[in-house]
Design an enzyme around this catalytic site. Structure first.
Site, PDB file in Angstrom:
ATOM      1  N   LYS A  57       0.801  -1.221   0.000  1.00 60.83           N
ATOM      2  CA  LYS A  57       0.000   0.000   0.000  1.00 60.83           C
ATOM      3  C   LYS A  57       0.834   1.271   0.000  1.00 60.83           C
ATOM      4  O   LYS A  57       0.296   2.356  -0.198  1.00 60.83           O
ATOM      5  CB  LYS A  57      -0.991   0.005   1.167  1.00 60.83           C
ATOM      6  CG  LYS A  57      -1.992  -1.122   1.164  1.00 60.83           C
ATOM      7  CD  LYS A  57      -2.816  -1.308  -0.107  1.00 60.83           C
ATOM      8  CE  LYS A  57      -3.670  -0.152  -0.511  1.00 60.83           C
ATOM      9  NZ  LYS A  57      -4.823  -0.570  -1.346  1.00 60.83           N
ATOM     10  N   SER A 274      -2.611 -12.465   3.772  1.00 64.83           N
ATOM     11  CA  SER A 274      -3.025 -12.359   2.365  1.00 64.83           C
ATOM     12  C   SER A 274      -1.933 -12.888   1.431  1.00 64.83           C
ATOM     13  O   SER A 274      -2.225 -13.278   0.300  1.00 64.83           O
ATOM     14  CB  SER A 274      -3.416 -10.924   2.000  1.00 64.83           C
ATOM     15  OG  SER A 274      -2.302 -10.070   2.033  1.00 64.83           O
TER      16      SER A 274
HETATM   17  N1  PMP Z   1      -3.255  -7.686   1.408  1.00 67.94           N
HETATM   18  C1  PMP Z   1      -3.056  -6.785   2.373  1.00 67.94           C
HETATM   19  C2  PMP Z   1      -2.350  -7.201   3.623  1.00 67.94           C
HETATM   20  C3  PMP Z   1      -3.531  -5.476   2.204  1.00 67.94           C
HETATM   21  O1  PMP Z   1      -3.354  -4.564   3.174  1.00 67.94           O
HETATM   22  C4  PMP Z   1      -4.217  -5.140   0.996  1.00 67.94           C
HETATM   23  C5  PMP Z   1      -4.770  -3.760   0.822  1.00 67.94           C
HETATM   24  N2  PMP Z   1      -6.120  -3.636   1.252  1.00 67.94           N
HETATM   25  C6  PMP Z   1      -4.385  -6.121   0.020  1.00 67.94           C
HETATM   26  C7  PMP Z   1      -3.884  -7.388   0.270  1.00 67.94           C
HETATM   27  C8  PMP Z   1      -5.127  -5.877  -1.264  1.00 67.94           C
HETATM   28  O2  PMP Z   1      -4.562  -4.891  -2.104  1.00 67.94           O
HETATM   29  P1  PMP Z   1      -5.483  -3.969  -3.001  1.00 67.94           P
HETATM   30  O3  PMP Z   1      -6.181  -3.007  -2.084  1.00 67.94           O
HETATM   31  O4  PMP Z   1      -4.541  -3.266  -3.935  1.00 67.94           O
HETATM   32  O5  PMP Z   1      -6.461  -4.830  -3.721  1.00 67.94           O
END
Ligand code: PMP
Length: 313
Positions: A57, A274
């Site tokens: 991010k 994630s």
């Molecule tokens: N994984 C984590 C740990 C995140 O903080 C985010 C951001 N919300 C994402 C995945 C997904 O990324 P994006 O918002 O670009 O889809």
């Protein structure tokens, strides 16, 4: 130059160096969790915890701030306001504090204690919203605050601000294309705001329309995979265009947990939840192939998840 000017110059240089460290993250080959795949199928992950504020991010937050400053939407005296599950907030708070921009963030009260502590340590003003209402509860509170005092805030709006996905169009996408020597065949990204997939995906398709884009999704609305959003049941982000990716792969929460443990033990990679989900999705894609180069994103490291006892048992 007098001492004060020198001091100021030094600070400016330090800031420049910090900001230029956003992006250009390593592309790591996965060597052991990939066992059993044909030799001509490889899987790589972008190690996004190398960014200065610790996650993918950083790219979006820095571009949102710089675009707003450039457009005149964030003049001195305005406060940056947004709702965030944590990582975007950490990046806003890091860069905002450096640039002298005050930051107010709304996030669900059940965000991990590590995230809340990091945000507090960076001086962000926090509004904790009802856990049961999830990220949408935080968005609602932000909208009410904007209605009451529109002049006070710059609403960064990561779910609707094109500067989010454009950051990835200009950094994540070109990096992946050049780090694979143009050989990438599949790009897999888990989705929260969808900025990573929208920007990286569009760039890769522009280079080679044959590259397949696969969005990673939780199987259910209450999934506990921080940073990810279940698009089918949530309010869809304005920047999300369902036509950008070619397909979706669903990931069970338990499989993401198990993969986080395997990535640590087998690959030496200490990653967040994630990233586990991204690896599961990428391996599912890789298993269908006879040859190919699958690239995914590991959004952050495991530090912010240490209090999750279920994860590290
Ligand atoms: N994984 C984590 C740990 C995140 O903080 C985010 C951001 N919300 C994402 C995945 C997904 O990324 P994006 O918002 O670009 O889809």
């Amino acid at each position: 130059m007098n001492t004060l000017t020198l001091e100021k110059e030094k600070i400016r240089l330090q800031e420049d160096n910090y900001f230029t460290r956003v992006g250009n993250t390593p592309l790591l080959p996965l060597r052991r969790v990939t066992q059993g795949l044909p030799p001509s199928v490889s899987v790589y992950a972008k190690a996004e915890w190398f960014n200065p504020a610790g996650s993918i991010k950083d790219r979006a937050a820095l571009n949102i701030i710089q675009t707003a400053i450039g457009n005149g939407d964030l003049p001195p005296g305005k406060r940056l306001l947004d709702s965030t599950s944590g990582n975007t907030g950490i990046a806003y708070a890091t860069f905002g504090t450096m640039m002298g921009i005050p930051v107010t963030l709304a996030l669900p009260e059940n965000a991990s204690p590590e995230r809340i502590a990091i945000l507090r340590s960076l001086g962000a003003d926090l509004i904790l919203t009802e856990a049961s209402e999830g990220p949408e509860g935080s968005m609602k509170v932000v909208r009410e605050m904007l209605k009451e005092e529109p002049e006070k805030y710059f609403y960064a709006n990561q779910y609707g601000n094109p500067a989010n996905w454009i950051a990835h169009y200009h950094s994540t996408g070109p990096e992946i294309f050049s780090q694979t020597g143009g050989d990438v065949t599949h790009f897999v990204a888990v989705m929260g705001t969808s900025g990573t997939m929208m920007g990286t995906g569009r760039y890769l398709k522009d280079q080679n329309p044959q590259i397949e884009l696969v969005g990673g999704q939780p199987t259910k609305p209450l999934h506990g995979l921080e940073g990810m959003q279940h698009m089918a049941s949530a309010i869809q982000p304005d920047i999300y265009d369902v036509d950008v990716h070619d397909r979706i792969v669903e990931v069970e929460t338990a499989d993401a947990y198990e993969m986080v443990r395997r990535l640590g033990r087998e690959e030496g990679l200490f990653v967040g939840l994630s990233s586990g989900a991204a690896a599961v999705a990428a391996l599912n894609v890789a298993r269908e192939l006879d040859e190919g180069v699958v690239v995914t994103i590991f959004p952050d490291a495991g530090y912010k998840y240490l209090s999750n006892e279920k994860l590290w048992k």
